[in-house]
Design an enzyme around this catalytic site. Structure first.
Site, PDB file in Angstrom:
ATOM      1  N   GLU A 158       0.795  -1.235   0.000  1.00 30.41           N
ATOM      2  CA  GLU A 158       0.000   0.000   0.000  1.00 30.41           C
ATOM      3  C   GLU A 158       0.832   1.291   0.000  1.00 30.41           C
ATOM      4  O   GLU A 158       0.595   2.188   0.796  1.00 30.41           O
ATOM      5  CB  GLU A 158      -0.959  -0.018   1.197  1.00 30.41           C
ATOM      6  CG  GLU A 158      -1.842  -1.259   1.194  1.00 30.41           C
ATOM      7  CD  GLU A 158      -2.807  -1.331   2.382  1.00 30.41           C
ATOM      8  OE1 GLU A 158      -2.688  -0.506   3.294  1.00 30.41           O
ATOM      9  OE2 GLU A 158      -3.684  -2.211   2.361  1.00 30.41           O
ATOM     10  N   GLU A 263      -5.846 -10.988  -1.507  1.00 26.72           N
ATOM     11  CA  GLU A 263      -6.688 -10.824  -0.306  1.00 26.72           C
ATOM     12  C   GLU A 263      -8.163 -10.799  -0.703  1.00 26.72           C
ATOM     13  O   GLU A 263      -8.929  -9.916  -0.307  1.00 26.72           O
ATOM     14  CB  GLU A 263      -6.322  -9.518   0.420  1.00 26.72           C
ATOM     15  CG  GLU A 263      -4.853  -9.400   0.767  1.00 26.72           C
ATOM     16  CD  GLU A 263      -4.499  -8.172   1.598  1.00 26.72           C
ATOM     17  OE1 GLU A 263      -5.409  -7.511   2.141  1.00 26.72           O
ATOM     18  OE2 GLU A 263      -3.293  -7.876   1.706  1.00 26.72           O
TER      19      GLU A 263
HETATM   20  C1  GLA Z   1      -4.985  -4.894   4.175  1.00 29.66           C
HETATM   21  C2  GLA Z   1      -3.739  -5.611   4.630  1.00 29.66           C
HETATM   22  C3  GLA Z   1      -4.064  -6.902   5.288  1.00 29.66           C
HETATM   23  C4  GLA Z   1      -5.229  -6.792   6.215  1.00 29.66           C
HETATM   24  C5  GLA Z   1      -6.392  -6.247   5.495  1.00 29.66           C
HETATM   25  C6  GLA Z   1      -7.596  -6.246   6.409  1.00 29.66           C
HETATM   26  O1  GLA Z   1      -5.463  -5.358   3.003  1.00 29.66           O
HETATM   27  O2  GLA Z   1      -2.834  -5.848   3.596  1.00 29.66           O
HETATM   28  O3  GLA Z   1      -2.963  -7.310   6.020  1.00 29.66           O
HETATM   29  O4  GLA Z   1      -4.911  -5.976   7.305  1.00 29.66           O
HETATM   30  O5  GLA Z   1      -6.048  -4.953   5.073  1.00 29.66           O
HETATM   31  O6  GLA Z   1      -7.639  -7.336   7.281  1.00 29.66           O
END
Ligand code: GLA
Length: 375
Positions: A158, A263
């Site tokens: 990020e 994710e």
């Molecule tokens: C982001 C992070 C993850 C996690 C998610 C929410 O995507 O990369 O590690 O914290 O948020 O759980």
């Protein structure tokens, strides 16, 4: 006597099959064996073996795992001179025991990182040289410990704003733009064979995607050892469009990168007004409207979710050559982070397994998408 024995065997047989759903349903990892790996992010109870509901799902359906929290800086390195490896060790052992491809998440991020990492004893920002040194030590300690066992790392998470510019994190402010390149170099030094990823969310949005492409082109040009990009995939019923999803995967694949959907989940709940990525508290009056499915998901929305998953997997399958893995963020709806974010205590339904661990119609839709792509 014989009849009783037959009856008892029948009961044992039924119990066996009820507790091993794997025998009666297709397994995700087998269905997609020729396409990409399939995985999930695990919480503590799961890799310590205490979550008996999730255990057979993790073992039977997935061939890769990610740690929800165990390897984040604040967990594994809570104070400058103290590491906490117990949970991460268990996570890695669990993955090995089950033959999973093990992911490391995450080395450099602005979140879930102690503030002290960026400060001296008096609370003032440290110098570039000091912060680079801390970063290098952290990476070499953590990556070095699991060298050859954790096979792919989210190195930087990020780093971008929604408009595609670099996020003004303490990493950027103190070190400067090359903190990203440095993180990848340190990770490569610590493990010459691991896959190294840049990971981010909402890259499917044009401005952010442009920023990501620019950043990654530059890294490649400078010879920075980046292997791939992780598209987090925190989706909802309308974002990203299938075109946005396809264009994004294609663009990074054309840069020669591996692509991971790192994710994945699909929220079915409305976002609060003015939601800007931070956790929000909502008034009681708003609750009803923002948490509409507390007593169950209406069949219409369930069908929408299944359809959405079918669409997304259709795109992933089209790009199977570039995609290394699809990792869901959590195993079942009950423990999804989306029940508490961006509002605490809601009831969301973002995954393929319901609160009792049973497969949902979204699961069936995903399996069907694979069958269709074969035929
Ligand atoms: C982001 C992070 C993850 C996690 C998610 C929410 O995507 O990369 O590690 O914290 O948020 O759980």
């Amino acid at each position: 006597m014989n009849r009783i024995i037959t009856k008892i065997s029948l009961i044992i047989w039924l119990l066996h099959f009820a507790s091993h759903p794997a025998y009666s349903e297709p397994l995700l990892k087998e269905v997609f064996a020729n396409d990409f790996m399939i995985g999930a992010a695990l919480n503590r109870a799961q890799y310590y073996g205490d979550d008996l509901r999730a255990a057979p799902i993790i073992k039977n359906h997935f061939n890769t795992v990610s740690p929800e929290n165990a390897l984040k800086w604040e967990m594994i390195h809570p104070e400058s001179d103290r590491y906490f490896f117990t949970d991460a060790d268990r996570y890695v052992e669990f993955g090995e025991k089950n033959g999973h491809f093990i992911i490391g998440h995450v080395l450099v991020w602005h979140n879930q990182t102690p503030k002290k990492v960026f400060e001296d004893n008096r609370g003032n920002p440290v110098s570039r040289a000091v912060l680079l040194n801390r970063m290098r030590k952290h990476i070499s300690t953590v990556v070095g410990r699991y060298k050859g066992r954790i096979r792919a790392w989210d190195v930087v998470n990020e780093a971008l704003n929604e408009d595609g510019t670099l996020r003004q994190s303490s990493w950027l402010k103190i070190i400067g733009e090359d903190y990203i390149a440095k993180a990848f170099e340190y990770a490569r030094q610590a493990d010459p064979d691991a896959e190294l990823y840049y990971n981010d969310y909402s890259i499917e949005n044009e401005p952010k995607r442009k920023g990501a492409v620019k950043l990654i082109r530059k890294l490649i040009k400078e010879g920075v050892p980046i292997s791939g990009i992780g598209l987090q995939g925190h989706n909802n019923l309308t974002f990203p469009t299938l075109k946005q999803q396809a264009d994004t995967i294609k663009e990074f694949a054309e840069l020669g990168l591996k692509v991971a959907i790192s994710e994945l989940d699909v929220s079915v709940l409305p976002d609060p007004k003015g939601f800007d990525g931070e956790e929000v508290a909502v008034s009681f009056e708003n609750r009803e409207q923002l948490d509409p499915y507390r007593n169950g998901l209406p069949s219409g929305v369930e069908a929408e979710l299944a359809n959405r998953y079918a669409g997304l997997f259709g795109v992933y399958l089209n790009y199977r050559k570039a995609i290394t893995r699809i990792t869901f963020w959590n195993v079942t709806d009950g423990e999804s982070w989306l029940n508490n974010y961006p509002i605490r205590g809601r009831t969301n339904y973002p995954l393929l397994f319901d609160r009792s661990g049973k497969t949902k119609s979204a699961f069936d839709a995903v399996i069907l998408s694979a069958r269709k792509s074969e035929g």
